[in-house]
Design a protein around this motif. Structure first.
Motif, PDB file in Angstrom:
ATOM      1  N   VAL A  50       0.841  -1.206   0.000  1.00  0.00           N
ATOM      2  CA  VAL A  50       0.000   0.000   0.000  1.00  0.00           C
ATOM      3  C   VAL A  50       0.876   1.255   0.000  1.00  0.00           C
ATOM      4  O   VAL A  50       0.717   2.149  -0.839  1.00  0.00           O
ATOM      5  CB  VAL A  50      -0.949  -0.008   1.225  1.00  0.00           C
ATOM      6  N   VAL A  51       1.841   1.317   0.940  1.00  0.00           N
ATOM      7  CA  VAL A  51       2.668   2.528   1.053  1.00  0.00           C
ATOM      8  C   VAL A  51       3.547   2.690  -0.187  1.00  0.00           C
ATOM      9  O   VAL A  51       3.597   3.766  -0.798  1.00  0.00           O
ATOM     10  CB  VAL A  51       3.535   2.463   2.340  1.00  0.00           C
ATOM     11  N   GLY A  52       4.219   1.587  -0.591  1.00  0.00           N
ATOM     12  CA  GLY A  52       5.089   1.650  -1.764  1.00  0.00           C
ATOM     13  C   GLY A  52       4.292   1.999  -3.014  1.00  0.00           C
ATOM     14  O   GLY A  52       4.728   2.792  -3.848  1.00  0.00           O
ATOM     15  N   GLY A  53       3.084   1.418  -3.127  1.00  0.00           N
ATOM     16  CA  GLY A  53       2.237   1.682  -4.290  1.00  0.00           C
ATOM     17  C   GLY A  53       1.832   3.149  -4.352  1.00  0.00           C
ATOM     18  O   GLY A  53       1.893   3.787  -5.407  1.00  0.00           O
ATOM     19  N   LEU A  54       1.434   3.700  -3.189  1.00  0.00           N
ATOM     20  CA  LEU A  54       1.039   5.111  -3.152  1.00  0.00           C
ATOM     21  C   LEU A  54       2.223   6.010  -3.515  1.00  0.00           C
ATOM     22  O   LEU A  54       2.067   6.991  -4.250  1.00  0.00           O
ATOM     23  CB  LEU A  54       0.504   5.483  -1.765  1.00  0.00           C
ATOM     24  N   ILE A  55       3.412   5.652  -2.995  1.00  0.00           N
ATOM     25  CA  ILE A  55       4.592   6.469  -3.304  1.00  0.00           C
ATOM     26  C   ILE A  55       4.887   6.398  -4.804  1.00  0.00           C
ATOM     27  O   ILE A  55       5.099   7.428  -5.465  1.00  0.00           O
ATOM     28  CB  ILE A  55       5.814   5.990  -2.478  1.00  0.00           C
ATOM     29  N   ALA A  56       4.857   5.188  -5.362  1.00  0.00           N
ATOM     30  CA  ALA A  56       5.161   5.023  -6.788  1.00  0.00           C
ATOM     31  C   ALA A  56       4.137   5.788  -7.633  1.00  0.00           C
ATOM     32  O   ALA A  56       4.492   6.510  -8.573  1.00  0.00           O
ATOM     33  CB  ALA A  56       5.161   3.542  -7.158  1.00  0.00           C
ATOM     34  N   TYR A  57       2.846   5.665  -7.269  1.00  0.00           N
ATOM     35  CA  TYR A  57       1.790   6.355  -8.002  1.00  0.00           C
ATOM     36  C   TYR A  57       2.027   7.867  -7.972  1.00  0.00           C
ATOM     37  O   TYR A  57       1.966   8.543  -8.991  1.00  0.00           O
ATOM     38  CB  TYR A  57       0.426   6.019  -7.377  1.00  0.00           C
ATOM     39  N   THR A  58       2.356   8.383  -6.732  1.00  0.00           N
ATOM     40  CA  THR A  58       2.554   9.828  -6.580  1.00  0.00           C
ATOM     41  C   THR A  58       3.748  10.314  -7.389  1.00  0.00           C
ATOM     42  O   THR A  58       3.694  11.347  -8.041  1.00  0.00           O
ATOM     43  CB  THR A  58       2.763  10.158  -5.081  1.00  0.00           C
ATOM     44  N   LEU A  59       4.842   9.505  -7.342  1.00  0.00           N
ATOM     45  CA  LEU A  59       6.059   9.904  -8.066  1.00  0.00           C
ATOM     46  C   LEU A  59       5.778  10.042  -9.555  1.00  0.00           C
ATOM     47  O   LEU A  59       6.272  10.960 -10.212  1.00  0.00           O
ATOM     48  CB  LEU A  59       7.154   8.849  -7.858  1.00  0.00           C
ATOM     49  N   ILE A  60       4.983   9.113 -10.079  1.00  0.00           N
ATOM     50  CA  ILE A  60       4.766   9.115 -11.529  1.00  0.00           C
ATOM     51  C   ILE A  60       3.677  10.121 -11.912  1.00  0.00           C
ATOM     52  O   ILE A  60       3.854  10.967 -12.780  1.00  0.00           O
ATOM     53  CB  ILE A  60       4.407   7.690 -12.002  1.00  0.00           C
ATOM     54  N   ARG A  61       2.558  10.065 -11.197  1.00  0.00           N
ATOM     55  CA  ARG A  61       1.404  10.895 -11.549  1.00  0.00           C
ATOM     56  C   ARG A  61       1.714  12.384 -11.374  1.00  0.00           C
ATOM     57  O   ARG A  61       1.311  13.206 -12.170  1.00  0.00           O
ATOM     58  CB  ARG A  61       0.221  10.474 -10.661  1.00  0.00           C
TER      59      ARG A  61
END
Ligand code: CUA
Length: 366
Positions: free
Chosen positions: A84-95
């Protein structure tokens, strides 16, 4: 001017993207390497040796299985949090990555949100409570202050750097290699260990059989195990205890009840007095060996070092540093410090023929 700045901004965004791609590539490469390493560790047939002797995820004993189950629950919860945390970070970094024209814009600033704060307080509290309750239940199931009626009791004494095993019920004292019976459906036979130390803190850990338990001076800790699966299980002192901590290995042999009874009889039997090695036996009894070692059938009754009674029934010497062969015994007695630097046993400065005589005697201790 603006054009130059935005071109520079564009270049740096592109190079950031390249950096991200490079990092992803490295991560993927590491994953492939790990997978290959694991595959290479597998022998062509059967399970890897690691699994058979010391993999904590392959428990064969009741306490080890309970600990594995708890560890998997914790791993699953932590893995979920990571995703969850890694996914949110990855999503935020890209989006929300920097785009050309973003240089003078600031993202919306959020100050105080009861909903968000309640969420990041309540959810972790629930997770911690679940982990606490699951752990407390497992600890409660594993804590046995008194041995069960049918248990084999063994006193384990940690020394720098070897293990002493006393079987008061049978009058057996041995070292480094613990022999216990397997349980059968008709005759459950757990093993109950009393853990003591004569010097510093050690830790008794045989991952496939039971959890790690500290072995502390002036205190008696307890540990139990129960398995139906005969075999050899390896362990290790798990608390740094000095120079040779890494060579304070444990070997646990689980026998069928019949084989265990046979082992007990062999250990209780007096040593055969072999006439041809009388010279070596006499030399052994005249040197300082007997201050530290015991050997049944002789005057040697030292307890500072491992008992040598039935020495040849052990597979290893020096708490696992070498296989127990006449050649290794000879090398060990000639200079223990070479095989195990820092070991408490000194070089006795014996002549070669004296070392040979003592080895000839020792190999008759069966
Ligand atoms: Cu004993 Cu580390």
């Amino acid at each position: 001017m603006d054009r130059i700045a935005s071109a520079a901004g564009f270049r740096s965004a592109a190079s950031r993207r390249r950096g991200l791609a490079k990092a992803m590539g490295l991560l993927a490469g590491a994953a492939v390497l790990c997978a290959t390493g694991v595959a290479m560790a597998e022998p062509t047939t059967g399970r890897p040796v690691f699994d058979q002797v010391s993999n904590m995820f392959q428990p064969v004993s009741v306490p080890a299985a309970k600990i594995r189950d708890l560890a998997l629950l914790v791993l699953a919860i932590c893995g979920g949090i990571f995703v969850v945390v890694g996914g949110l970070i990855a999503y935020t970094l890209i989006r929300f990555r920097a785009r050309p024209g973003d240089e003078h814009r600031e993202p919306p600033q959020v100050y105080g949100s009861s909903n968000i704060e309640a969420a990041w307080t309540i959810v972790p509290v629930i997770i911690v409570v679940v982990l606490f309750l699951a752990t407390a239940r497992t600890i409660n199931e594993l804590e046995l202050k008194e041995p069960p009626e049918s248990a084999l009791q063994v006193t384990v004494v940690g020394h720098r750097w070897w293990w002493e095993f006393q079987y008061p019920e049978y009058g057996i004292v041995t070292a480094n290699e613990l022999h216990v019976p397997a349980s059968t459906p008709d005759a459950p036979r757990p093993t109950f260990l009393w853990l003591e130390s004569v010097d510093v803190a050690h830790s008794f850990w045989v991952p496939r059989l039971a959890g790690k338990t500290d072995v502390i001076p002036n205190r008696r800790n307890t540990l139990w195990l129960e398995t139906a699966q005969p075999g050899l299980y390896l362990g290790q002192c798990a608390e740094y205890c000095g120079t040779q901590h890494a060579h304070m290995l444990l070997r646990v042999y689980v026998h069928t009840p019949e084989d265990f009874a046979r082992w007990v009889e062999e250990q209780k039997a007096p040593e055969a007095e072999v006439a041809s090695v009388a010279a070596g036996r006499d030399l052994f009894q005249r040197t300082a060996c007997i201050n530290c070692h015991a050997a049944s059938g002789t005057v040697a009754d030292g307890t500072f070092g491992p008992s040598l009674s039935h020495l040849m029934s052990r597979e290893t010497i020096g708490a696992g540093v070498a296989m127990n062969t006449p050649d290794n015994l000879r090398a060990w007695i000639r200079d223990p410090q070479t095989m195990k630097p820092g070991v408490r046993m000194p070089d006795m400065k014996l002549a070669d023929h004296e070392v040979d005589a003592i080895v000839d005697y020792l190999v008759t201790l069966r």
